[in-house]
Write an enzyme that holds these catalytic residues in place. Structure first.
Site, PDB file in Angstrom:
ATOM      1  N   ARG A   1      -0.807   8.753 -10.314  1.00  0.00           N
ATOM      2  CA  ARG A   1      -0.914   7.602  -9.401  1.00  0.00           C
ATOM      3  C   ARG A   1      -0.356   6.318 -10.049  1.00  0.00           C
ATOM      4  NH1 ARG A   1      -4.157   7.493  -4.937  1.00  0.00           N
ATOM      5  NH2 ARG A   1      -4.598   5.299  -5.314  1.00  0.00           N
TER       6      ARG A   1
ATOM      7  N   ASN B   1     -10.987  -2.834  -4.946  1.00  0.00           N
ATOM      8  CA  ASN B   1     -10.264  -1.840  -5.747  1.00  0.00           C
ATOM      9  C   ASN B   1     -10.944  -1.534  -7.085  1.00  0.00           C
ATOM     10  OD1 ASN B   1      -7.001  -2.920  -4.536  1.00  0.00           O
ATOM     11  ND2 ASN B   1      -8.213  -1.159  -3.889  1.00  0.00           N
TER      12      ASN B   1
ATOM     13  N   GLU C   1       1.250 -12.321  13.250  1.00  0.00           N
ATOM     14  CA  GLU C   1       1.823 -11.135  13.882  1.00  0.00           C
ATOM     15  C   GLU C   1       1.776 -10.010  12.848  1.00  0.00           C
ATOM     16  OE1 GLU C   1       3.031 -10.834  17.007  1.00  0.00           O
ATOM     17  OE2 GLU C   1       2.491 -12.905  17.447  1.00  0.00           O
TER      18      GLU C   1
ATOM     19  N   ASP D   1       0.824  -1.221   0.000  1.00  0.00           N
ATOM     20  CA  ASP D   1       0.000   0.000   0.000  1.00  0.00           C
ATOM     21  C   ASP D   1       0.856   1.268   0.000  1.00  0.00           C
ATOM     22  OD1 ASP D   1      -2.352   1.390  -0.045  1.00  0.00           O
ATOM     23  OD2 ASP D   1      -2.757   1.202   2.100  1.00  0.00           O
ATOM     24  N   GLY D   2       0.271   2.329  -0.523  1.00  0.00           N
ATOM     25  CA  GLY D   2       0.917   3.641  -0.483  1.00  0.00           C
ATOM     26  C   GLY D   2       1.473   4.099  -1.828  1.00  0.00           C
TER      27      GLY D   2
HETATM   28  C1  IPE Z   1      -5.304  -2.655   0.213  1.00  0.00           C
HETATM   29  O1  IPE Z   1      -5.046  -1.323  -0.030  1.00  0.00           O
HETATM   30  C2  IPE Z   1      -5.261  -3.414  -1.067  1.00  0.00           C
HETATM   31  C3  IPE Z   1      -3.961  -3.510  -1.684  1.00  0.00           C
HETATM   32  C4  IPE Z   1      -2.833  -3.000  -1.262  1.00  0.00           C
HETATM   33  C5  IPE Z   1      -3.924  -4.246  -2.903  1.00  0.00           C
HETATM   34  P1  IPE Z   1      -6.227  -0.245  -0.216  1.00  0.00           P
HETATM   35  O2  IPE Z   1      -5.537   1.027  -0.493  1.00  0.00           O
HETATM   36  O3  IPE Z   1      -7.194  -0.731  -1.210  1.00  0.00           O
HETATM   37  O4  IPE Z   1      -6.909  -0.281   1.224  1.00  0.00           O
HETATM   38  P2  IPE Z   1      -7.825   0.798   1.936  1.00  0.00           P
HETATM   39  O5  IPE Z   1      -8.888   1.187   0.972  1.00  0.00           O
HETATM   40  O6  IPE Z   1      -6.943   1.963   2.290  1.00  0.00           O
HETATM   41  O7  IPE Z   1      -8.336   0.099   3.158  1.00  0.00           O
HETATM   42  C1  IPE Z   2      -1.770   0.110  -3.370  1.00  0.00           C
HETATM   43  O1  IPE Z   2      -1.508   1.475  -3.381  1.00  0.00           O
HETATM   44  C2  IPE Z   2      -2.031  -0.432  -4.752  1.00  0.00           C
HETATM   45  C3  IPE Z   2      -3.413  -0.858  -4.977  1.00  0.00           C
HETATM   46  C4  IPE Z   2      -4.353  -0.881  -4.092  1.00  0.00           C
HETATM   47  C5  IPE Z   2      -3.752  -1.288  -6.325  1.00  0.00           C
HETATM   48  P1  IPE Z   2      -2.689   2.538  -3.423  1.00  0.00           P
HETATM   49  O2  IPE Z   2      -3.054   2.789  -4.837  1.00  0.00           O
HETATM   50  O3  IPE Z   2      -3.786   2.112  -2.528  1.00  0.00           O
HETATM   51  O4  IPE Z   2      -1.964   3.805  -2.820  1.00  0.00           O
HETATM   52  P2  IPE Z   2      -2.574   4.849  -1.795  1.00  0.00           P
HETATM   53  O5  IPE Z   2      -3.028   4.078  -0.591  1.00  0.00           O
HETATM   54  O6  IPE Z   2      -3.704   5.535  -2.479  1.00  0.00           O
HETATM   55  O7  IPE Z   2      -1.432   5.760  -1.479  1.00  0.00           O
HETATM   56 MG    MG Z   3      -4.134   2.388  -0.514  1.00  0.00          MG
END
Ligand code: IPE
Ligand code: IPE
Ligand code: MG
Length: 243
Positions: A33, A68, A210, A20-21
């Site tokens: 993005r 997603n 964990e 994530d991120g």
């Molecule tokens: C979780 O991240 C899913 C993946 C990293 C693939 P999201 O960005 O979708 O999660 P939320 O919406 O912040 O909970």
């Molecule tokens: C995780 O990164 C990738 C996917 C969920 C596909 P994000 O796209 O959720 O990145 P943030 O959380 O918006 O920064």
């Molecule tokens: Mg995310």
């Protein structure tokens, strides 16, 4: 991780990673993005190879959740293109995966994914099916609730066919019909990007996992961060409900 550090610890057998991120990483650099997702795919490759070299047996990478799909169509399209490119490259670099002994396995619903992504995934699964060093689960169109539902439907079918008596259903039966059938539950789940939730990741399998969180955005996650998570994990006292 130094050899000395490695010798002193018992490695987790299975690590789950919520990648994530990516979006925030891109935004903070004034990028699209999708650039973040592309950078995240590179980090995935680095961490995956590093984990195999360390001797981890199973890694599960959460790449795209069943939720997603709510994102703008343009972003979803860009993510699917990244999967295509990654899978093409992985299929082309067969000898490198072979050398490392990586076995790829898709966890998630194939239904709903573009058919050419599924085909590439199946080619990679078939091409690496006999590899033994590390299993890499790619969680794409994956949701923990959806996976449990899938398991229940399988069991219901067996009940309907008279092969299973409802009163004999065990937790093992439920586990055996998840996408991770036959694999150990994750010992450690890592989530970067400063979020403290599972977001529907391995909710059945995570009963005694964990957790390790970090503020680092996934594209910036390094092998050193993985070392930190593993070394921290090794000092945890897992009781599984006992004393
Ligand atoms: C979780 O991240 C899913 C993946 C990293 C693939 P999201 O960005 O979708 O999660 P939320 O919406 O912040 O909970
Ligand atoms: C995780 O990164 C990738 C996917 C969920 C596909 P994000 O796209 O959720 O990145 P943030 O959380 O918006 O920064
Ligand atoms: Mg995310």
């Amino acid at each position: 991780m130094t050899e000395e550090q490695k010798n002193g610890i018992i490695l987790p057998r299975h690590i789950g990673v919520i990648m994530d991120g990516n979006g925030r990483w891109a935004k903070s650099r004034g990028l699209e993005r999708s650039e973040g997702n592309r950078a995240g795919a590179n980090t995935f490759r680095t961490i995956c190879n590093y984990a195999a070299d360390l001797g981890i047996e199973y890694m599960t990478f959460y790449a795209f959740s069943t939720e997603n799909w709510k994102r703008p169509a343009k972003e979803v399209r860009a993510i699917m293109k990244i999967f295509r490119d990654y899978l093409d490259e992985a299929n082309e670099r067969e000898s490198e995966n072979e050398q490392r002994g990586l076995r790829f396995h898709l966890i998630g619903e194939k239904k709903g994914l573009p058919s050419d992504v599924v085909e590439r995934m199946e080619t990679l699964e078939k091409g690496t099916a006999d590899k033994k060093v590390m299993t890499v689960n790619l969680a794409i169109n994956y949701g923990g609730r959806d996976e449990i539902l899938h398991s229940f439907k399988e069991l219901a079918k067996q009940v309907k066919d008279g092969k299973l008596n409802p009163k004999d259903i065990t937790q093992e039966d439920i586990s055996a019909n998840l996408f991770t059938a036959g694999q150990p539950d994750p010992d450690l789940i890592i989530r970067p990007s400063g979020e403290y939730r599972l977001s529907n990741f391995m909710i059945w399998q995570a009963a005694y996992s964990e957790f390790w969180y970090s503020d680092v955005m996934w594209p910036d996650f390094t092998p050193d961060d993985l070392d930190k998570a593993i070394l921290d994990f090794c000092h945890r006292n897992r009781r599984f409900g006992g004393i």
